[in-house]
Design an enzyme around this catalytic site. Structure first.
Site, mmCIF file in Angstrom:
data_model
loop_
_atom_site.group_PDB
_atom_site.id
_atom_site.type_symbol
_atom_site.label_atom_id
_atom_site.label_comp_id
_atom_site.label_asym_id
_atom_site.label_seq_id
_atom_site.Cartn_x
_atom_site.Cartn_y
_atom_site.Cartn_z
ATOM 1 N N ASN A 183 -13.217 35.835 23.733
ATOM 2 C CA ASN A 183 -14.273 36.477 22.934
ATOM 3 C C ASN A 183 -15.481 35.590 22.651
ATOM 4 O OD1 ASN A 183 -12.740 34.974 21.159
ATOM 5 N ND2 ASN A 183 -12.953 36.405 19.464
ATOM 6 N N GLU A 279 -5.687 28.109 16.530
ATOM 7 C CA GLU A 279 -6.470 29.141 15.844
ATOM 8 C C GLU A 279 -5.982 30.448 16.406
ATOM 9 O OE1 GLU A 279 -10.839 28.834 15.617
ATOM 10 O OE2 GLU A 279 -10.593 27.426 17.240
ATOM 11 N N CYS A 313 -12.039 37.117 15.617
ATOM 12 C CA CYS A 313 -10.877 36.812 14.777
ATOM 13 C C CYS A 313 -11.238 37.025 13.321
ATOM 14 C CB CYS A 313 -10.416 35.392 15.022
ATOM 15 S SG CYS A 313 -11.668 34.189 14.674
#
Ligand SMILES: NC(=O)C1=CN([C@@H]2O[C@H](COP(=O)(O)OP(=O)(O)OC[C@H]3O[C@@H](n4cnc5c(N)ncnc54)[C@H](OP(=O)(O)O)[C@@H]3O)[C@@H](O)[C@H]2O)C=CC1
Ligand SMILES: O=C(O)[C@H](O)COP(=O)(O)O
Length: 553
Positions: A183, A279, A313
């Site tokens: 992304n 992450e 996210c």
């Protein structure tokens, strides 16, 4: 060079700059040992354009042997890089930031983002500029924090006299394996490379397949900036075949991973005893209290939930609205959804783009279907064409529905109506995720209480979750990750502490002149030259000039 053929990054004037990263058949090469190479596998992997759903680029599929070689080159390069003065490492990062911001380079990278991950035009350019800025900031922050160490004396711990002097500093870990997601393939790669390099490490990058070509273009900016050969490699692989080989490679000293929970947790279970920066996903909740500014909250739901079609996210992934204001809030959000522009990423005014893959669109559809089956109200009606999903607010969501817990990574936002703030906090804290959250209220005292009660890495007050600015600490708890990021934390994370303890033959207290007269008899100069150096550089008289006694030692 694209299979589809109309990528602006490859038209005439850019061919010179980026020509060497692609072979005659339009297959993108991998980068290792300071050069662009086609794999001996002679295999390539397609990169699918999310909008057309057709193969658009092709990347070379590296072999195990080529990956192994990249690690060995990194090991060699890291030895010299660690000895390169810090200010020179910083200069190099400033240089590559400048190269990335050159118009033709920025355009080339941004155009790839548009084509391979359907990043909307304006966001694609922002990502490149933001990434270059991150590198410059990292260079400066690295100078600030890596030039400092600690000096401790032993007599602060019970039972000790002042006969041990402890000097500690931060030294590189060695080789950082960087694995970014699709992304933000540029930003989330530089957020790993920058801290790694300034701290004296080498980096091997495994780019996301969807996003690899943008990453390769960005890596070419490092190549053009003259970084030493072997220090940075970018190996394009089929993760299902060589992923484990890379993450368990004995030369890897640290893994910095960003991506889905499943992948991240599986990597962490296999990796050896090395530092892991993970992450992972998020289910970022927005709690809206009765006294909130509802226009502000609605605008933040739109921006926070629908930017890049919710594929962040940090996207707002559930709204927990107090019953008393829920109707008003939902109607304000619906009014703004009606104005969103759905279209191709190439158009400058597009808000909602196709999601990254058919699998992702199918998953989002399954969450919506489950919500509808269980009695949720969909405010706009379900509409999907290919990978394009029209923005959707789902009201009256309950805890029985999957969408109350799972991360859609798409342009659908569930709203759960809550009777009390405690109910909202309870929902947020029961999630397996704990990345970010936010609370909307005009009462700062309430905001702080809610922020403290929400168990997430970061809570925003009166704004949607966000990672940026990129120097802020960024961390997830529970399945959202391990470790804290942001420029400063990542630099620290990619170093280890090295300590030298000077053991004196007898306790020494800072008594100025008397001390040095005593020392003369001990012939310290021959026995402890480093001690003499420390004395010479650390002791001044009250006026700040060097004491002549020291120089005579
Ligand atoms: N917390 C955070 O900061 C962020 C979290 N995310 C999360 O990322 C997810 C979306 O990203 P997505 O790219 O789909 O995530 P994935 O977990 O599918 O992939 C992430 C990266 O891991 C690689 N990979 C996959 N399998 C392996 C393996 N076995 N060994 C080594 N590498 C592997 C992928 O390569 P390949 O593409 O070749 O499969 C890709 O480069 C969402 O869940 C989102 O929440 C995203 C951004 C930020
Ligand atoms: O990981 C992500 O999804 C992005 O880094 C989000 O960054 P942003 O919240 O600053 O847009």
């Amino acid at each position: 060079m694209s299979i589809g053929g109309d990528c602006r990054c490859c038209v005439d004037e850019e061919i010179d700059a980026f020509g060497e990263i692609v072979d005659g058949n339009g297959v993108f090469k991998y980068y290792a040992d300071g050069a662009w190479k086609i794999s001996s596998s002679e295999e390539s992997l397609p990169v699918i354009n999310p909008t057309s759903r057709e193969p658009f680029f092709a990347i070379t599929a590296c072999t195990r042997c080529e990956v192994n070689k990249a690690f060995h080159s990194a090991k060699e390069a890291q030895k010299s890089w660690a000895k390169t003065p810090l200010f020179k490492r910083a200069e190099m990062l400033h240089k590559v930031a400048g190269v990335m911001k050159e118009k033709k380079n920025m355009e080339a990278i941004a155009e790839c983002l548009i084509k391979e991950v359907a990043k909307p035009d304006k966001d694609a350019y922002t990502e490149v500029v933001r990434s270059a800025d991150l590198l410059s900031y990292t260079a400066e922050e690295g100078i600030r924090i890596l030039s400092q160490g600690k000096f401790l004396v032993s007599d602060s711990f019970p039972g000790n006299e002042r006969n041990k002097l402890c000097l500690s500093s931060k030294v590189p870990l060695g080789i950082i394996l960087a694995i970014p997601p699709f992304n933000y393939p540029v930003n989330l790669t530089v957020s790993k490379i920058g801290p790694a390099l300034i701290a004296g490490n080498a980096v091997v990058i495994k780019p996301p397949t969807q996003g690899a070509v943008s990453t390769l273009h960005m890596i070419h900016c490092f190549h053009m900036s003259g970084f030493p050969k072997g220090l940075i490699s970018c190996v394009t692989i089929k993760a299902s075949e060589l992923g484990d080989y890379m993450t368990t490679h004995p030369l890897v000293n640290c893994i910095s991973f960003t991506g889905g929970c499943e992948t991240g947790i599986s990597i962490s279970q296999k990796a050896g005893m090395i530092p892991l920066q993970m992450e992972l996903g998020g289910k970022d909740a927005m709690i809206v209290l009765e006294d909130a500014d509802l226009d502000l909250a609605a605008t933040n739901i739109i921006k926070g939930g629908f930017s890049y079609s919710g594929q962040r996210c940090t996207a707002v992934k559930i709204v927990l609205a107090m019953e008393g204001i829920a109707d008003a809030l939902v109607s304000k959000v619906n009014a703004q959804i009606a104005k969103l522009k759905i279209g191709p990423p190439e158009r400058i005014d597009t808000d909602i783009v196709d999601v990254v893959s058919e699998a992702s669109a199918d998953f989002i559809e399954s969450l919506v279907a489950d919500a509808i089956d269980n009695g949720a109200k969909i405010c706009q009606g379900w509409k999907r064409r290919g990978n394009k999903i029209w923005p959707l607010l789902i009201d009256n969501v309950t805890t029985e529905m999957r969408i109350a817990w799972e991360e859609p990574f798409g342009p659908v936002i569930p709203v759960m109506r809550i009777k009390s703030v405690e109910e909202g906090i309870e929902h947020c804290n029961s999630s397996k995720y704990g990345l970010q959250g936010c609370v909307f209220t005009k009462d700062i005292n309430k905001a702080i209480l809610v922020s403290d009660a929400m168990e997430s890495g970061t809570i925003q007050i009166n704004a949607a979750p966000a990672r940026g600015p990129d120097h802020f600490p960024f961390q997830g708890i529970r399945d959202s990750g391990i470790g804290s990021q942001g420029v400063t934390n990542s630099i620290n994370f990619m170093t280890k502490i090295k300590t030298t303890v000077i053991n004196l033959p007898s306790a020494s207290y800072s008594l100025g002149k008397i001390l040095f007269l005593e020392l003369k008899g001990l012939a310290m100069e021959r026995a402890f030259p480093c001690f003499q150096l420390w004395v010479t550089t650390s002791t001044r008289n009250r006026k700040g000039s060097w004491m002549p006694e020291i120089l005579k030692l």
